[in-house]
Design a protein around this motif. Structure first.
Motif, PDB file in Angstrom:
ATOM      1  N   THR A   1      43.901 -52.604  91.875  1.00  0.00           N
ATOM      2  CA  THR A   1      43.099 -53.006  90.732  1.00  0.00           C
ATOM      3  C   THR A   1      41.695 -52.429  90.800  1.00  0.00           C
ATOM      4  N   CYS A   2      40.999 -52.495  89.682  1.00  0.00           N
ATOM      5  CA  CYS A   2      39.594 -52.106  89.632  1.00  0.00           C
ATOM      6  C   CYS A   2      38.782 -52.884  90.657  1.00  0.00           C
ATOM      7  N   GLU A   3      38.965 -54.181  90.713  1.00  0.00           N
ATOM      8  CA  GLU A   3      38.201 -55.016  91.640  1.00  0.00           C
ATOM      9  C   GLU A   3      38.433 -54.591  93.087  1.00  0.00           C
ATOM     10  N   ALA A   4      39.668 -54.227  93.409  1.00  0.00           N
ATOM     11  CA  ALA A   4      39.967 -53.790  94.772  1.00  0.00           C
ATOM     12  C   ALA A   4      39.233 -52.499  95.107  1.00  0.00           C
ATOM     13  N   VAL A   5      39.161 -51.589  94.140  1.00  0.00           N
ATOM     14  CA  VAL A   5      38.446 -50.330  94.355  1.00  0.00           C
ATOM     15  C   VAL A   5      36.949 -50.585  94.501  1.00  0.00           C
ATOM     16  N   VAL A   6      36.387 -51.409  93.622  1.00  0.00           N
ATOM     17  CA  VAL A   6      34.957 -51.726  93.673  1.00  0.00           C
ATOM     18  C   VAL A   6      34.600 -52.352  95.019  1.00  0.00           C
ATOM     19  N   ASP A   7      35.415 -53.283  95.475  1.00  0.00           N
ATOM     20  CA  ASP A   7      35.160 -53.964  96.740  1.00  0.00           C
ATOM     21  C   ASP A   7      35.255 -53.004  97.915  1.00  0.00           C
ATOM     22  N   ALA A   8      36.251 -52.114  97.888  1.00  0.00           N
ATOM     23  CA  ALA A   8      36.442 -51.166  98.987  1.00  0.00           C
ATOM     24  C   ALA A   8      35.282 -50.184  99.079  1.00  0.00           C
ATOM     25  N   VAL A   9      34.859 -49.643  97.945  1.00  0.00           N
ATOM     26  CA  VAL A   9      33.767 -48.669  97.949  1.00  0.00           C
ATOM     27  C   VAL A   9      32.465 -49.330  98.397  1.00  0.00           C
ATOM     28  N   ALA A  10      32.253 -50.586  98.027  1.00  0.00           N
ATOM     29  CA  ALA A  10      31.056 -51.305  98.460  1.00  0.00           C
ATOM     30  C   ALA A  10      31.015 -51.462  99.981  1.00  0.00           C
ATOM     31  N   LYS A  11      32.169 -51.607 100.603  1.00  0.00           N
ATOM     32  CA  LYS A  11      32.240 -51.742 102.059  1.00  0.00           C
ATOM     33  C   LYS A  11      32.168 -50.393 102.755  1.00  0.00           C
ATOM     34  N   GLY A  12      32.696 -49.350 102.128  1.00  0.00           N
ATOM     35  CA  GLY A  12      32.654 -48.015 102.695  1.00  0.00           C
ATOM     36  C   GLY A  12      33.701 -47.782 103.768  1.00  0.00           C
ATOM     37  N   GLY A  13      33.569 -46.661 104.464  1.00  0.00           N
ATOM     38  CA  GLY A  13      34.550 -46.273 105.465  1.00  0.00           C
ATOM     39  C   GLY A  13      35.633 -45.395 104.866  1.00  0.00           C
ATOM     40  N   LYS A  14      36.752 -45.299 105.578  1.00  0.00           N
ATOM     41  CA  LYS A  14      37.880 -44.481 105.145  1.00  0.00           C
ATOM     42  C   LYS A  14      38.795 -45.327 104.261  1.00  0.00           C
ATOM     43  N   ILE A  15      38.923 -44.932 103.004  1.00  0.00           N
ATOM     44  CA  ILE A  15      39.645 -45.732 102.018  1.00  0.00           C
ATOM     45  C   ILE A  15      40.870 -44.959 101.543  1.00  0.00           C
ATOM     46  N   VAL A  16      42.049 -45.582 101.637  1.00  0.00           N
ATOM     47  CA  VAL A  16      43.291 -44.993 101.132  1.00  0.00           C
ATOM     48  C   VAL A  16      43.983 -46.006 100.228  1.00  0.00           C
TER      49      VAL A  16
ATOM     50  N   ASN B   1      24.211 -48.359 100.273  1.00  0.00           N
ATOM     51  CA  ASN B   1      23.660 -47.425 101.247  1.00  0.00           C
ATOM     52  C   ASN B   1      23.593 -47.982 102.659  1.00  0.00           C
ATOM     53  N   ASN B   2      23.661 -49.305 102.792  1.00  0.00           N
ATOM     54  CA  ASN B   2      23.565 -49.930 104.117  1.00  0.00           C
ATOM     55  C   ASN B   2      24.913 -50.413 104.646  1.00  0.00           C
ATOM     56  N   ALA B   3      26.007 -50.049 103.965  1.00  0.00           N
ATOM     57  CA  ALA B   3      27.314 -50.580 104.366  1.00  0.00           C
ATOM     58  C   ALA B   3      27.998 -49.727 105.428  1.00  0.00           C
ATOM     59  N   ASN B   4      28.138 -48.454 105.176  1.00  0.00           N
ATOM     60  CA  ASN B   4      28.821 -47.553 106.101  1.00  0.00           C
ATOM     61  C   ASN B   4      28.295 -46.150 105.846  1.00  0.00           C
ATOM     62  N   PRO B   5      27.913 -45.390 106.865  1.00  0.00           N
ATOM     63  CA  PRO B   5      27.366 -44.051 106.619  1.00  0.00           C
ATOM     64  C   PRO B   5      28.371 -43.081 106.012  1.00  0.00           C
TER      65      PRO B   5
END
Length: 374
Positions: free
Chosen positions: A83-98, A118-122
């Motif tokens: 879902t959109c919410e799942a994508v928004v939440d994942a990008v906010a946390k950062g890291g490797k997303i699949v 900017n402070n979540a994951n480099p």
């Protein structure tokens, strides 16, 4: 006799050292480049990602990021779980997303943009596995990163020149993004980026839109500012448009747009993108401005554009640069075009050196093994 023998021994040693040096250099050169598997080379729908005839070498730093051990998996194996919410939440946390949305191609409708904190994951790596399309549904921008936006958290005192976050999108499609409702950070119908680093690999951009007029707004697909230490944005094996009915449309830069940013574009394809503003930049009297850079719009100071193994054709403008608009205000920077084809682009004027390319006449441009024609 002894002196002659000594000379021969020294000569043999020198030859051995030379061979070892050459061997080591060859190994180093081999290590500079990488090969890339492209899961969107023969997609089930829509144009492929990248130029099918592109065969230029890809630097290691422009290659795919390893997501074999992801930090976040979006979905539980079913399309409904993605879902959109799942994508928004994942990008906010950062890291490797699949994604795990099933074995068939799947489109996720984004009713709001996913935003990098900017402070979540480099590192923020979004890998669609060749199956995922993120769609703005014709109403929303899809992805946003801005190191100078306090709402996304300032992490340094020099937000315009920091090395993180490092955003990568790969093996994915961005479609129907629309940033026309944005008032502060305009342009970038699919993706808007400022600061850190950004690269795009094995991706497709279809039917994305930004504002249709204005002298300094653009990037129907992508808009970028302020990359760390002026390092280039890499775009590899990526398609912008690709066929009639798939093109991206905005005031300037039908494919990409930037201010003061360098780009290295490799084995990619731009077609059927349009810059539909009118009057250029600065806007001519009685016009709203814009209409430049059918595929590529680069403005600012001290920047470079490198295009290798890439095809740019059937893009259209109302003002300048039906294929490329590259204007360095301080007359620095340069253009390199190698192993590429630029042809059949439509409209525009001010082509002092090559057809369809608008640039200062004194801008260095090196063209090798390429075709450039109107």
């Amino acid at each position: 006799m002894m002196g002659n023998l000594t000379y021969k021994v020294i000569k043999i040693i020198c030859l051995i050292i030379l061979v070892l040096i050459l061997k080591n250099c060859t190994k180093q050169n081999d290590d500079i480049f990488t090969s890339i598997h492209n899961p969107l080379e023969n997609p089930e729908n829509g144009p492929a990602a990248g130029n099918p005839d592109g065969n230029s070498a890809i630097p290691v730093e422009a290659g795919l990021e390893d997501v074999s051990t992801p930090d976040i998996v979006i979905g539980d194996g079913t399309p409904e779980s993605c879902t959109c919410e799942a994508v928004v939440d994942a990008v906010a946390k950062g890291g490797k997303i699949v994604f795990d949305c099933g074995s068939e191609p799947h489109t996720i409708i984004m009713d709001k943009p996913a935003k990098v904190f900017n402070n979540a994951n480099p590192d923020v790596i979004i890998d669609g596995g060749g199956l995922i399309t993120l769609s703005g549904g014709g109403n929303s921008r899809i992805l946003y990163m801005n190191t100078c936006d306090p709402e996304q958290v300032w992490t340094t005192e020099h937000c315009q020149n920091q090395d993180h976050p490092r955003l990568t999108v790969q093996n994915i499609t961005f479609a129907d993004g629309n940033s026309t409702s944005e008032t502060e950070y305009t342009g970038g119908g699919a993706i808007w980026v400022r600061g850190g680093r950004f690269k795009v690999i094995n991706s497709r951009f279809f039917n994305n839109h930004c504002k249709s007029t204005g002298p300094d707004v653009g990037g129907a697909a992508i808009r970028v500012f302020s990359q760390y230490n002026d390092q280039p944005v890499y775009v590899v094996n990526t398609t912008f448009g690709g066929a009639e009915g798939y093109g991206n449309v905005g005031s300037n830069g039908g494919g990409i747009s930037s201010i003061g940013v360098s780009w290295t574009i490799i084995n990619s394809y731009f077609s059927h993108n349009r810059a539909i503003g009118n009057g250029g930049n600065p806007a001519e009297a009685g016009t709203p401005g814009g209409g430049s850079g059918g595929a590529i719009y680069n403005d600012g100071n001290t920047m470079t554009l490198t295009v290798r193994g890439t095809r740019i054709e059937e893009n259209e403008v109302n003002s300048y640069g039906s294929s490329i608009f590259f204007v360095s205000n301080d007359h620095s920077g340069n253009i390199i075009i190698d192993n590429s084809t630029i042809q059949n682009n439509i409209g525009g004027s001010w082509y002092p050196v090559y057809p369809s390319i608008s640039m200062h006449a004194d801008t260095p441009i090196a063209v090798t093994n390429s075709t450039i024609e109107q």
